[in-house]
Design an enzyme around this catalytic site. Structure first.
Site, PDB file in Angstrom:
ATOM      1  CB  CYS A 125       9.564  -5.966  16.256  1.00  0.00           C
ATOM      2  SG  CYS A 125       9.637  -5.274  14.584  1.00  0.00           S
ATOM      3  CD  GLU A 149       2.914   0.029  13.709  1.00  0.00           C
ATOM      4  OE1 GLU A 149       2.817  -1.194  13.481  1.00  0.00           O
ATOM      5  OE2 GLU A 149       2.083   0.864  13.311  1.00  0.00           O
ATOM      6  CD  GLU A 187       9.849  -8.526  21.754  1.00  0.00           C
ATOM      7  OE1 GLU A 187       9.505  -7.699  22.634  1.00  0.00           O
ATOM      8  OE2 GLU A 187       9.852  -8.267  20.550  1.00  0.00           O
ATOM      9  CE  LYS A 192      10.140   9.655  24.754  1.00  0.00           C
ATOM     10  NZ  LYS A 192      11.405   8.919  24.916  1.00  0.00           N
TER      11      LYS A 192
HETATM   12  P1  NAD Z   1       9.552   1.070  25.058  1.00  0.00           P
HETATM   13  O1  NAD Z   1       8.123   0.768  24.995  1.00  0.00           O
HETATM   14  O2  NAD Z   1      10.238   1.030  26.352  1.00  0.00           O
HETATM   15  O3  NAD Z   1       9.828   2.528  24.445  1.00  0.00           O
HETATM   16  C1  NAD Z   1       9.389   2.934  23.159  1.00  0.00           C
HETATM   17  C2  NAD Z   1       9.230   4.438  23.145  1.00  0.00           C
HETATM   18  O4  NAD Z   1       8.068   4.809  23.891  1.00  0.00           O
HETATM   19  C3  NAD Z   1      10.382   5.185  23.803  1.00  0.00           C
HETATM   20  O5  NAD Z   1      10.610   6.388  23.117  1.00  0.00           O
HETATM   21  C4  NAD Z   1       9.863   5.428  25.210  1.00  0.00           C
HETATM   22  O6  NAD Z   1      10.515   6.483  25.858  1.00  0.00           O
HETATM   23  C5  NAD Z   1       8.405   5.702  24.946  1.00  0.00           C
HETATM   24  N1  NAD Z   1       7.507   5.403  26.062  1.00  0.00           N
HETATM   25  C6  NAD Z   1       7.553   4.343  26.907  1.00  0.00           C
HETATM   26  N2  NAD Z   1       6.524   4.382  27.763  1.00  0.00           N
HETATM   27  C7  NAD Z   1       5.784   5.470  27.439  1.00  0.00           C
HETATM   28  C8  NAD Z   1       4.594   6.051  27.964  1.00  0.00           C
HETATM   29  N3  NAD Z   1       3.945   5.520  28.983  1.00  0.00           N
HETATM   30  N4  NAD Z   1       4.137   7.184  27.398  1.00  0.00           N
HETATM   31  C9  NAD Z   1       4.777   7.740  26.358  1.00  0.00           C
HETATM   32  N5  NAD Z   1       5.922   7.243  25.829  1.00  0.00           N
HETATM   33  C10 NAD Z   1       6.413   6.122  26.365  1.00  0.00           C
HETATM   34  O7  NAD Z   1      10.189   0.068  24.002  1.00  0.00           O
HETATM   35  P2  NAD Z   1      11.717  -0.213  23.673  1.00  0.00           P
HETATM   36  O8  NAD Z   1      12.332  -0.970  24.778  1.00  0.00           O
HETATM   37  O9  NAD Z   1      12.355   1.050  23.204  1.00  0.00           O
HETATM   38  O10 NAD Z   1      11.574  -1.112  22.386  1.00  0.00           O
HETATM   39  C11 NAD Z   1      11.603  -2.486  22.349  1.00  0.00           C
HETATM   40  C12 NAD Z   1      10.266  -3.016  21.917  1.00  0.00           C
HETATM   41  O11 NAD Z   1       9.878  -2.413  20.674  1.00  0.00           O
HETATM   42  C13 NAD Z   1      10.285  -4.508  21.656  1.00  0.00           C
HETATM   43  O12 NAD Z   1       9.180  -5.113  22.247  1.00  0.00           O
HETATM   44  C14 NAD Z   1      10.213  -4.595  20.130  1.00  0.00           C
HETATM   45  O13 NAD Z   1       9.662  -5.804  19.652  1.00  0.00           O
HETATM   46  C15 NAD Z   1       9.366  -3.416  19.814  1.00  0.00           C
HETATM   47  N6  NAD Z   1       9.529  -3.020  18.408  1.00  0.00           N
HETATM   48  C16 NAD Z   1       8.448  -3.159  17.587  1.00  0.00           C
HETATM   49  C17 NAD Z   1       8.574  -2.839  16.247  1.00  0.00           C
HETATM   50  C18 NAD Z   1       7.388  -2.971  15.325  1.00  0.00           C
HETATM   51  O14 NAD Z   1       7.449  -2.424  14.218  1.00  0.00           O
HETATM   52  N7  NAD Z   1       6.328  -3.676  15.689  1.00  0.00           N
HETATM   53  C19 NAD Z   1       9.791  -2.379  15.751  1.00  0.00           C
HETATM   54  C20 NAD Z   1      10.870  -2.228  16.629  1.00  0.00           C
HETATM   55  C21 NAD Z   1      10.718  -2.555  17.967  1.00  0.00           C
END
Ligand code: NAD
Length: 489
Positions: free
Chosen positions: A292, A258, A392, A183
């Site tokens: 990230c 991650e 961040e 997803k």
């Molecule tokens: P997000 O946490 O809002 O969403 C990430 C994914 O998780 C989406 O598909 C979302 O729909 C899903 N999701 C969110 N809450 C959930 C829950 N309670 N249960 C199940 N699924 C859920 O993050 P975002 O805004 O898409 O991404 C940005 C963040 O990602 C930043 O903090 C960035 O640093 C981080 N990031 C980390 C890495 C890494 O490798 N460490 C890489 C890229 C981005």
């Protein structure tokens, strides 16, 4: 059989990809996908629910034993074939990434190449799925430890690299013999569905790859709660990571989280200033600062601070912001909400005493009348506890602090809840050797910009997550290990 999408009121309406078929959601609701540069609605996708999650997971479970029973080289060959199809469709997929996510086209082409590389790297490991044979303390007995699949994996990905993050998880998960339900973030769901469509042209058995769409709190949470999956891999926010950690606790599901970062960038007095400036710009403004591992806060030795800030500010002013379908350096922020967050953080920093050297406001005139635009911004700050130094930003904004010596730089760098990546510029090898133990970050870049290798290991510590991806350790996470004691007396 229904097609991947249908045209509804002039835009594409996608379906879920479950068990090798394009299927309608049982929830008759859709999520509009917006182009961040123009705010045009480019498509819609199903707002999946509990039934869709169940359908996808049941299909993945049914497909898993036969998939794992195939020789790994056969699984690897299918991943290589998918990588080839992705590369043949590079330009089309890159334009989809630009349209749904907003990064400049040359970066999107790089993302698609990266997506293919994650799959080929995983495929190349097919003949190296080794175990251990160890002696027993008993006579006529042999012990072996063998790596086998977990079963069904859920992959939840962030919006900043929708194609690459999907393949980073799918490659090793499938190679290891797991099946998967993916997803993407609800704002950038199209690339994953299009890659699923490419996979449907190959001989992947139905149910091995399933791609569903919807929100995190909707279908995302339903997938996490479901009893079928054994391993959940998330790339996303700390908030989501913690929610999933709690939700997965009752079933003791395995987690790879991650999460976000707040990378420090330390410039010592002996640094090559030209190289540090180039790396600091690239590591902050690529993908509009939405990576990230981005350079999120800088600590510059006072002896070189004036020269560094002068050159850095000039380089940032020279960045070309604009239409990401053309050759620009910086595109729009991904969403209005994200843009509001960046604006709030800069305004709060200014009110708390930060001095803005360049940028510091939204772009709204002319070609920026529509879309989510923010000026590349550099500011100086004097307090490491300010929100802009601790949270961040994930945008084109960087705060810079002057430090008295290298040790102060390291100390302030470590004053953070995050622990993903860090940057250090120094020519002193003794300092470099200290970093490994003293810097509390999982990925350290010395005298170079960011950018991780597919065969290395990308892992955060502290609030940046539990897990790690890529290379042999990343692949290993997709296996469980079984120990067999064979008595042959
Ligand atoms: P997000 O946490 O809002 O969403 C990430 C994914 O998780 C989406 O598909 C979302 O729909 C899903 N999701 C969110 N809450 C959930 C829950 N309670 N249960 C199940 N699924 C859920 O993050 P975002 O805004 O898409 O991404 C940005 C963040 O990602 C930043 O903090 C960035 O640093 C981080 N990031 C980390 C890495 C890494 O490798 N460490 C890489 C890229 C981005």
């Amino acid at each position: 059989m229904p097609a991947m999408k249908e045209l509804v009121k002039g835009t594409d309406r996608y379906r879920h990809y479950i068990n090798g078929e394009w299927v309608d959601s049982t929830v008759k609701e859709w999520i509009d996908v917006e182009n961040p540069a123009t705010q045009a609605i480019i498509a819609s996708v199903p707002r999946g629910g509990e039934d869709d999650a169940d359908r996808a997971l049941v299909a993945a479970r049914a497909a898993q034993p036969a998939w794992e029973a195939l020789p790994p080289a056969t699984r690897g060959q299918l991943l290589k074939d998918l990588a080839r199809l992705i590369l043949e469709n590079r330009e089309r997929l890159a334009r989809i990434v630009v349209a749904e996510q907003g990064k400049p086209i040359q970066e999107a082409r790089g993302e698609i190449e990266g997506a293919a590389l994650y799959l080929t790297y995983a495929a190349e490991e097919a003949r190296r799925i080794t175990g251990d044979i160890i002696p027993s303390d008993m006579p006529d007995e042999q012990i072996w430890i063998q790596r086998v699949a977990h079963g069904v994996v859920i992959a939840l990905t962030a919006w900043n690299y929708p194609a690459a993050l999907m393949c980073r998880k799918m490659g090793p998960a499938l190679l290891a013999g797991n099946t998967i339900v993916i997803k993407s973030h609800e704002g950038t769901p199209i690339s994953a569905l299009e890659i699923a469509q490419l996979s449907s042209q190959l001989d992947f058995p139905p149910g091995v790859i399933n791609v569903v769409s919807g929100t995190g709190e909707g279908i995302g949470a339903a997938l996490v709660r479901h009893p079928i999956p054994r391993l959940i891999t998330l790339t996303g926010s700390v908030r989501a990571g913690k929610e999933i950690f709690r939700a997965a606790a009752d079933d003791l599901k395995l987690l790879r989280l991650e999460l976000g970062g707040k990378a420090p960038f330390v410039v010592a007095e002996d640094a090559d200033i030209g190289a540090a400036v180039r790396a600091a710009v690239l590591s902050r403004f690529e993908n509009c600062g939405q990576i990230c591992i981005c350079n999120e806060r800088m600590y510059v030795h006072r002896r070189v601070a004036e020269e560094f800030l002068d050159k850095f500010t000039r380089a940032v002013k020279a960045l070309k912001v604009g239409d990401p379908t053309t050759m620009v350096d910086v595109g729009p922020k991904f969403s209005g909400m994200e843009l509001d967050k960046v604006e709030r953080m800069v305004d709060a920093a200014r009110a708390a005493g930060a001095e803005v050297l360049t940028g510091g406001r939204r772009l709204t005139d002319g070609e920026f009348a529509r879309g989510h635009w923010y000026e590349p911004t550099v500011m100086t700050v004097a307090d490491n506890q300010m929100r802009i130094m601790q949270e961040e930003v994930f945008g084109p904004v960087v705060p810079v602090m002057t430090v008295g010596d290298f040790d102060e730089g390291l100390r302030l760098a470590n004053e953070s809840n995050y622990g993903l990546s860090a940057y250090v510029f120094t020519k002193d090898m003794r300092r470099v050797m200290r970093l490994v133990r003293e810097l509390k970050f999982g990925e350290i870049y010395v005298n170079r910009p960011g950018g991780d290798a597919v065969h290395a290991y990308h892992a955060g510590i502290r609030d940046s997550g539990i897990g790690g991806e890529d290379g042999k350790y990343g692949l290993d996470a997709y296996f469980q290990k079984k120990t067999v004691y064979v008595n042959y007396a």
